[in-house]
Design a protein around this motif. Structure first.
Motif, mmCIF file in Angstrom:
data_model
loop_
_atom_site.group_PDB
_atom_site.id
_atom_site.type_symbol
_atom_site.label_atom_id
_atom_site.label_comp_id
_atom_site.label_asym_id
_atom_site.label_seq_id
_atom_site.Cartn_x
_atom_site.Cartn_y
_atom_site.Cartn_z
ATOM 1 N N ARG A 156 0.950 -1.125 -0.041
ATOM 2 C CA ARG A 156 0.152 -0.011 -0.180
ATOM 3 C C ARG A 156 0.948 1.328 0.063
ATOM 4 N NH1 ARG A 156 -4.628 -2.138 4.247
ATOM 5 N NH2 ARG A 156 -5.746 -3.436 2.858
ATOM 6 N N ARG A 157 1.754 1.144 0.719
ATOM 7 C CA ARG A 157 2.810 2.359 0.743
ATOM 8 C C ARG A 157 3.627 2.616 -0.667
ATOM 9 N NH1 ARG A 157 3.340 0.674 6.023
ATOM 10 N NH2 ARG A 157 5.390 -0.408 5.815
ATOM 11 N N PHE B 215 2.435 3.152 -3.492
ATOM 12 C CA PHE B 215 1.737 3.677 -4.286
ATOM 13 C C PHE B 215 2.045 5.164 -3.782
ATOM 14 C CE2 PHE B 215 0.151 -0.194 -5.944
ATOM 15 C CZ PHE B 215 0.299 -0.269 -7.311
ATOM 16 N N ASP B 216 1.990 5.427 -2.412
ATOM 17 C CA ASP B 216 2.135 6.719 -1.611
ATOM 18 C C ASP B 216 2.639 7.726 -2.263
ATOM 19 O OD1 ASP B 216 -0.140 5.767 0.217
ATOM 20 O OD2 ASP B 216 1.597 5.505 1.772
ATOM 21 N N ILE C 177 0.663 8.917 -5.321
ATOM 22 C CA ILE C 177 -0.608 9.567 -5.057
ATOM 23 C C ILE C 177 -0.443 10.859 -4.522
ATOM 24 C CG2 ILE C 177 -2.576 9.398 -3.892
ATOM 25 C CD1 ILE C 177 -2.274 7.379 -6.146
ATOM 26 N N ASP C 178 0.842 11.007 -3.587
ATOM 27 C CA ASP C 178 0.962 12.213 -2.937
ATOM 28 C C ASP C 178 1.441 13.204 -4.208
ATOM 29 O OD1 ASP C 178 0.468 11.090 -0.611
ATOM 30 O OD2 ASP C 178 2.324 10.840 0.099
ATOM 31 N N ASP D 184 -8.909 6.377 -2.925
ATOM 32 C CA ASP D 184 -8.766 5.060 -2.211
ATOM 33 C C ASP D 184 -7.346 4.272 -2.581
ATOM 34 O OD1 ASP D 184 -9.357 2.441 -0.871
ATOM 35 O OD2 ASP D 184 -10.999 2.158 -1.700
ATOM 36 N N ARG D 185 -6.363 4.474 -1.591
ATOM 37 C CA ARG D 185 -5.140 3.949 -1.876
ATOM 38 C C ARG D 185 -5.118 2.661 -1.587
ATOM 39 N NH1 ARG D 185 -0.994 8.389 -0.376
ATOM 40 N NH2 ARG D 185 -2.209 10.368 -0.428
ATOM 41 N N LEU E 156 -6.555 0.851 -4.627
ATOM 42 C CA LEU E 156 -5.273 0.886 -5.822
ATOM 43 C C LEU E 156 -4.204 -0.330 -5.476
ATOM 44 C CD1 LEU E 156 -3.860 2.089 -8.153
ATOM 45 C CD2 LEU E 156 -2.771 3.703 -6.419
ATOM 46 N N LEU F 106 -9.024 4.908 -9.923
ATOM 47 C CA LEU F 106 -8.519 6.374 -9.193
ATOM 48 C C LEU F 106 -9.439 7.475 -9.404
ATOM 49 C CD1 LEU F 106 -4.701 6.204 -9.297
ATOM 50 C CD2 LEU F 106 -6.167 5.923 -7.403
#
Length: 192
Positions: free
Chosen positions: A124-125, A127-128, A131-132, A145-146, A149, A185
């Motif tokens: 999950r992290r 993709f952070d 996304i950020d 919704d991370r 994704l 997304l």
């Protein structure tokens, strides 16, 4: 490499060897210690139990601690970069070890908890940063919704690598990003 780092590498290598030879259920910490030429106390100072040790060994082999990639300037290219890194990590893993670990999770609650807490959260992290950066550029709202994704992207890579056997080439990754992840997304961002 410092003595402590060499000792840790020996312990992790011994863990992977034993995992391949006897499976998760039959790995014993004394056997890891003997093979790594380390004491059990040394192992337990670093890892509280077998589950944490095994997950660390698998993550290390897969190169989970990848460095941050530079910002390519748009969400699409950022996602493609993330998916390429995940593909490299996934294909770098021993399929037998990974599938054995997943099987063991079904009857070992401690292992399942450690895998979920560390490996799934790592996915999950992953993709952070993308996304950020997309939120900062105005490409996405902040409430996307991370988790979904990461779950969808990881599941599709896993399916290709271990279930269907179809290629994990750049064409597939491009289709995944353009046809699934970006629409997901944007659809979730609109309804969020």
């Amino acid at each position: 490499m410092a003595s402590g780092e060499a000792r840790e590498e020996a312990i992790l290598a011994a863990t992977l060897e034993l995992l391949a030879e006897v499976g998760y259920d039959r790995i014993r910490m004394d056997a890891v210690a003997v093979r790594a030429r380390a004491s059990k106390a040394t192992i337990y100072r670093r890892w509280p139990g077998k589950a944490e040790l095994v997950v660390t060994a698998i993550q290390r082999r897969a190169g989970q601690s990848a460095t941050e990639e530079p910002d390519p300037g748009n969400l699409r290219d950022d996602l493609l970069g993330r998916m390429r890194a995940m593909r490299a990590s996934l294909t770098g893993q021993d399929a037998g070890l990974l599938l054995g670990l997943l099987t063991a999770m079904h009857h070992d609650d401690e292992l399942a908890g450690v895998v979920r807490a560390r490996m799934i959260d790592d996915k999950r992290r992953a993709f952070d940063p993308a996304i950020d950066r997309a939120v900062a550029r105005g490409e996405l709202p902040s409430g996307v919704d991370r988790a979904l994704l990461a779950e969808v992207g990881s599941a599709m890579l896993f399916s290709r690598a271990f279930v269907t056997g179809e290629p994990l080439d750049d064409t597939f990754l491009t289709d995944l990003v353009d046809g699934v992840l970006l629409p997901l997304l944007h659809a979730r961002a609109v309804t969020a």
